[in-house]
Scaffold this active site. Sequence first.
Site, PDB file in Angstrom:
ATOM      1  N   HIS A  48       0.862  -1.193   0.000  1.00 22.77           N
ATOM      2  CA  HIS A  48       0.000   0.000   0.000  1.00 22.77           C
ATOM      3  C   HIS A  48       0.893   1.236   0.000  1.00 22.77           C
ATOM      4  CE1 HIS A  48      -3.729   2.141   1.990  1.00 22.77           C
ATOM      5  NE2 HIS A  48      -3.090   2.946   1.161  1.00 22.77           N
TER       6      HIS A  48
ATOM      7  N   HIS B 130       1.134   4.809  -2.487  1.00 18.10           N
ATOM      8  CA  HIS B 130       0.720   5.616  -3.648  1.00 18.10           C
ATOM      9  C   HIS B 130       1.997   6.246  -4.177  1.00 18.10           C
ATOM     10  CE1 HIS B 130      -3.563   5.448  -2.397  1.00 18.10           C
ATOM     11  NE2 HIS B 130      -3.008   5.301  -1.211  1.00 18.10           N
TER      12      HIS B 130
ATOM     13  N   HIS C 138      -9.675   1.120  -0.921  1.00 17.89           N
ATOM     14  CA  HIS C 138      -9.567   1.781   0.383  1.00 17.89           C
ATOM     15  C   HIS C 138     -10.962   1.730   1.016  1.00 17.89           C
ATOM     16  CE1 HIS C 138      -5.793   3.263  -1.116  1.00 17.89           C
ATOM     17  NE2 HIS C 138      -5.608   4.123  -0.138  1.00 17.89           N
TER      18      HIS C 138
ATOM     19  N   GLU D  62     -11.013   3.688   6.352  1.00 18.95           N
ATOM     20  CA  GLU D  62      -9.901   4.557   6.781  1.00 18.95           C
ATOM     21  C   GLU D  62     -10.547   5.662   7.634  1.00 18.95           C
ATOM     22  OE1 GLU D  62      -7.996   6.769   3.605  1.00 18.95           O
ATOM     23  OE2 GLU D  62      -6.279   7.333   4.850  1.00 18.95           O
TER      24      GLU D  62
ATOM     25  N   ASP E 210       1.825   4.046   2.744  1.00 19.67           N
ATOM     26  CA  ASP E 210       0.763   4.877   2.161  1.00 19.67           C
ATOM     27  C   ASP E 210       1.337   6.017   1.313  1.00 19.67           C
ATOM     28  OD1 ASP E 210      -1.887   5.454   1.620  1.00 19.67           O
ATOM     29  OD2 ASP E 210      -2.350   6.300   3.594  1.00 19.67           O
ATOM     30  N   ASP E 211       1.744   7.125   1.950  1.00 23.25           N
ATOM     31  CA  ASP E 211       2.317   8.280   1.250  1.00 23.25           C
ATOM     32  C   ASP E 211       3.545   8.735   2.033  1.00 23.25           C
ATOM     33  OD1 ASP E 211       0.062   8.926  -0.787  1.00 23.25           O
ATOM     34  OD2 ASP E 211      -0.976   8.647   1.121  1.00 23.25           O
TER      35      ASP E 211
HETATM   36  N1  ADE Z   1      -4.592   8.786  -1.906  1.00 22.47           N
HETATM   37  C1  ADE Z   1      -3.331   8.844  -1.441  1.00 22.47           C
HETATM   38  N2  ADE Z   1      -3.295   8.494  -0.147  1.00 22.47           N
HETATM   39  C2  ADE Z   1      -4.566   8.209   0.224  1.00 22.47           C
HETATM   40  C3  ADE Z   1      -5.181   7.782   1.418  1.00 22.47           C
HETATM   41  N3  ADE Z   1      -4.484   7.591   2.542  1.00 22.47           N
HETATM   42  N4  ADE Z   1      -6.516   7.604   1.427  1.00 22.47           N
HETATM   43  C4  ADE Z   1      -7.225   7.810   0.318  1.00 22.47           C
HETATM   44  N5  ADE Z   1      -6.697   8.189  -0.829  1.00 22.47           N
HETATM   45  C5  ADE Z   1      -5.380   8.394  -0.891  1.00 22.47           C
HETATM   46 ZN    ZN Z   2      -3.754   4.822   0.611  1.00 19.29          ZN
END
Ligand code: ADE
Ligand code: ZN
Length: 337
Positions: free
Chosen positions: A18, A20, A198, A201, A279-280
Amino acid sequence: MDEALRNTVLNMPKAELHIHIEGSLEPELIFALAERNKVALAYPSVEALRSAYAFTDLQSFLDIYYAGASVLLAEQDFYDMTMAYLQRAQADNVRHVELFFDPQTHTARGVAFADVINGIDRALQDARTKWQMSGLLIMCFLRHLSEEEAFATLEQALPHRDKFIGVGLDSSERGNPPEKFAGVFARCKELGLHLVAHAGEEGPPAYIRTALDVLQVERIDHGVACLQDPELVQRLARQQTALTVCPLSNIKLRVFDRMQDHNLAALLEAGIAATVNSDDPAYFGGYMNDNLVAAFEALPLNRDHARQLAHNSFAASFLPHEARESCLREVDAFFRQ
Ligand code: ADE
Ligand code: ZN
């Protein structure tokens, strides 16, 4: 966490499921690409941009994340971004990655779909050659846009069917339930694509249920809201539906107040196939091992949990059978030491 456990967590072989890829753009690279592409940024410096990374919820992050991605124009930009992430992941002993990308963020700005996917794919091929690291690509649909736009994106993607293995669903969760995309996910399933989304969350456990029942996804991204619904927890554990949990993301986006409040340990104790992911990473303060260390520092997690997480990361992957088994054997060998 003691030194031995720390070394185990850092050195164990692992997969990341996971991430992006646009969320791996570090401020320094954003500024370098802005200059290369003559794109104006709303921030005067790397430091000013980084100091804007104080999020209150998912949407406050997404606004900055989409602005950061605006510097990506050419195929080489997508290559450079992906290569920088893969190099960083390799340093964390990540053997396999499943990367999300958001084509709609780029095609809406006039970037060719081919430039996006070819740049990312070329970096994945180079990482395989350089580091024997495997990488698979998952195309995400933006859920704040319409299903019709998702169908149009799928059409643009089909000439590149050999370069991605599945589809996902991301962006603003609340008010955009999985069932909004029932038609396009059904089409993707017919095409033999893997399906993830997703869910849970910021959204309710009901979205996890419809992701499973309506979209028929194979994994849930995040899914931490499931603990509000004991029957759903039992189902996820019984079916061994993996959750790709992202601890630092959940703290930065205020899903949990503090890492000590995170439910990762509870998910594992409930028998759910949870994994840890970044994630990011450029926005949330850490890559794969930073996420593991932060979670292990704050939560009652031990060596058995580390082994379970490493195992789950490969078991839940979309690697072909032989490659997955080989990675699982590597995990077993590591933990026999
Ligand atoms: N796009 C990038 N990161 C995300 C996240 N944590 N939740 C939803 N969309 C995303
Ligand atoms: Zn994500």
